[in-house]
Scaffold this active site. Structure first.
Site, PDB file in Angstrom:
ATOM      1  N   GLU A  47       8.253 -23.293   7.265  1.00 12.22           N
ATOM      2  CA  GLU A  47       9.229 -24.378   7.310  1.00 12.22           C
ATOM      3  C   GLU A  47      10.054 -24.330   8.593  1.00 12.22           C
ATOM      4  O   GLU A  47      10.353 -25.364   9.196  1.00 12.22           O
ATOM      5  CB  GLU A  47      10.164 -24.298   6.094  1.00 12.22           C
ATOM      6  N   ARG A  77     -22.046   4.551  -7.833  1.00 12.09           N
ATOM      7  CA  ARG A  77     -21.240   5.074  -8.948  1.00 12.09           C
ATOM      8  C   ARG A  77     -19.867   4.417  -8.985  1.00 12.09           C
ATOM      9  O   ARG A  77     -19.368   4.045 -10.055  1.00 12.09           O
ATOM     10  CB  ARG A  77     -21.090   6.582  -8.823  1.00 12.09           C
ATOM     11  N   ALA A  88     -24.927  -4.426  -0.660  1.00 11.60           N
ATOM     12  CA  ALA A  88     -26.198  -5.025  -0.242  1.00 11.60           C
ATOM     13  C   ALA A  88     -27.313  -4.325  -1.005  1.00 11.60           C
ATOM     14  O   ALA A  88     -27.223  -3.130  -1.309  1.00 11.60           O
ATOM     15  CB  ALA A  88     -26.400  -4.861   1.256  1.00 11.60           C
ATOM     16  N   CYS A  94      11.693 -20.175   0.345  1.00  8.83           N
ATOM     17  CA  CYS A  94      12.444 -19.007  -0.105  1.00  8.83           C
ATOM     18  C   CYS A  94      13.935 -19.323  -0.197  1.00  8.83           C
ATOM     19  O   CYS A  94      14.450 -20.220   0.475  1.00  8.83           O
ATOM     20  CB  CYS A  94      12.204 -17.817   0.817  1.00  8.83           C
TER      21      CYS A  94
END
Length: 310
Positions: free
Chosen positions: A51, A253, A155, A76
């Site tokens: 802003e 894992r 992958a 804010c």
């Protein structure tokens, strides 16, 4: 009020990807009689908000009193690293503000809107709200769920293996599935996220750098998973370190553990036409909602989102 101006806010906000965290990405547009007279975005953490930059870009300041400010996140209302944007909007006498979504941050959450309305400013909230939420998914997950946004990435071969069987010191190198383009995509992803995590075995066998070399941006923080701690405890530690997002790159894992706990938000899976026949089994995604498919020269990258999460 027109949605095209909010679309422009989102476009501007995205320019801050990878450099505004832990702040959200925000863009702002100022419209006078159907014409954009100012725009800006949050350029980096600690710098002026969207802003402020938008208002500063307006050449004829008197037009602000007859304009509409569009912004994808609630202005804010508190003093942080910068003064409250809501006070600046009031001081410049902008009569109308259109907001994409309410900021869930406790020190803002509705307070910015109330401050504007108490000053007599018309406030409209909720324009393109879903798109605004998607843009700042990391920030929203961190604020609302008190954990980082979790991206799984791996992958694999066409027959479902991540690698050949290897042991430390056997001299065997990991199977390479990625081409130059998909490698660039991985480094782009790293540049946009706060941290990247691997398991101890992956570190032992490969000692990957996990940095950004084939894209421009900051290196993510490198994390080695601690098998002596629960995943929840490790995520709490990342939250305490203010890390809003983490890419889990392996090994098998660790990826299986995150899936078993349903602790993931996105999964980026690259599938190569290579056939290994045997090796380290890749994880199987059972409940992913397919969002995008990107066909590359030597492989295809699938993006899934967890339908049970944001």
């Amino acid at each position: 009020m027109e949605e095209k101006y909010m679309h422009r806010c989102l476009q501007l906000a995205a320019y801050g990807r990878g450099v505004t965290a832990p702040n959200p990405m925000v863009g702002a547009v100022i419209v006078h009689q159907g014409k954009i007279i100012g725009e800006g975005f949050h350029r980096k953490y600690g710098g002026p908000h969207a802003e402020v930059n938008a208002i500063a870009s307006v050449k004829e300041e008197q037009l602000l009193k007859e304009s509409i400010l569009y912004v994808n996140l609630e202005p804010c209302s508190h003093y942080g690293k910068t003064p409250p944007c809501s006070e600046l909007i009031i001081r410049k006498q902008i009569p109308e503000v259109v907001i994409g979504q309410i900021d869930p941050f406790p020190e803002v959450s509705g307070k910015g809107i109330k401050k504007l309305e108490d000053a007599g400013i018309k406030v409209v909230c909720g324009m393109l709200e879903k798109a605004c939420c998607r843009l700042n998914k990391n920030y929203l997950t961190f604020i609302e769920e008190h954990r980082p946004y979790i991206i799984l990435k791996w992958a694999q071969s066409a027959d479902g293996f991540m690698d050949k069987f290897r042991e430390e010191g056997d001299g065997r190198k990991p199977v390479k599935f990625s081409g130059s383009f998909t490698q660039m995509l991985v480094h782009k992803l790293r540049a946009e996220e706060a941290a990247v995590m691997i398991g101890k075995r992956t570190q032992l066998l490969d000692k990957p750098a996990l940095n950004v070399r084939f894209w421009k941006g900051n290196d993510p923080e490198k994390l080695i998973a601690d098998s002596s701690k629960t995943l929840q405890n490790q995520l709490q530690e990342l939250y305490a370190k203010n890390l809003q997002s983490v890419i889990v790159e392996g090994g098998s894992r660790l990826l299986h553990a995150f899936l078993a706990e349903n602790l993931w938000d996105e999964a980026h899976i690259e599938i190569s036409p290579v056939l290994l026949g045997e090796g380290v089994k890749a994880p199987v995604l059972l409940n992913g909602a397919l969002q995008n498919v990107q066909k590359c020269k030597n492989s295809t990258v699938f993006l899934y989102r967890n339908p049970s999460k944001r």
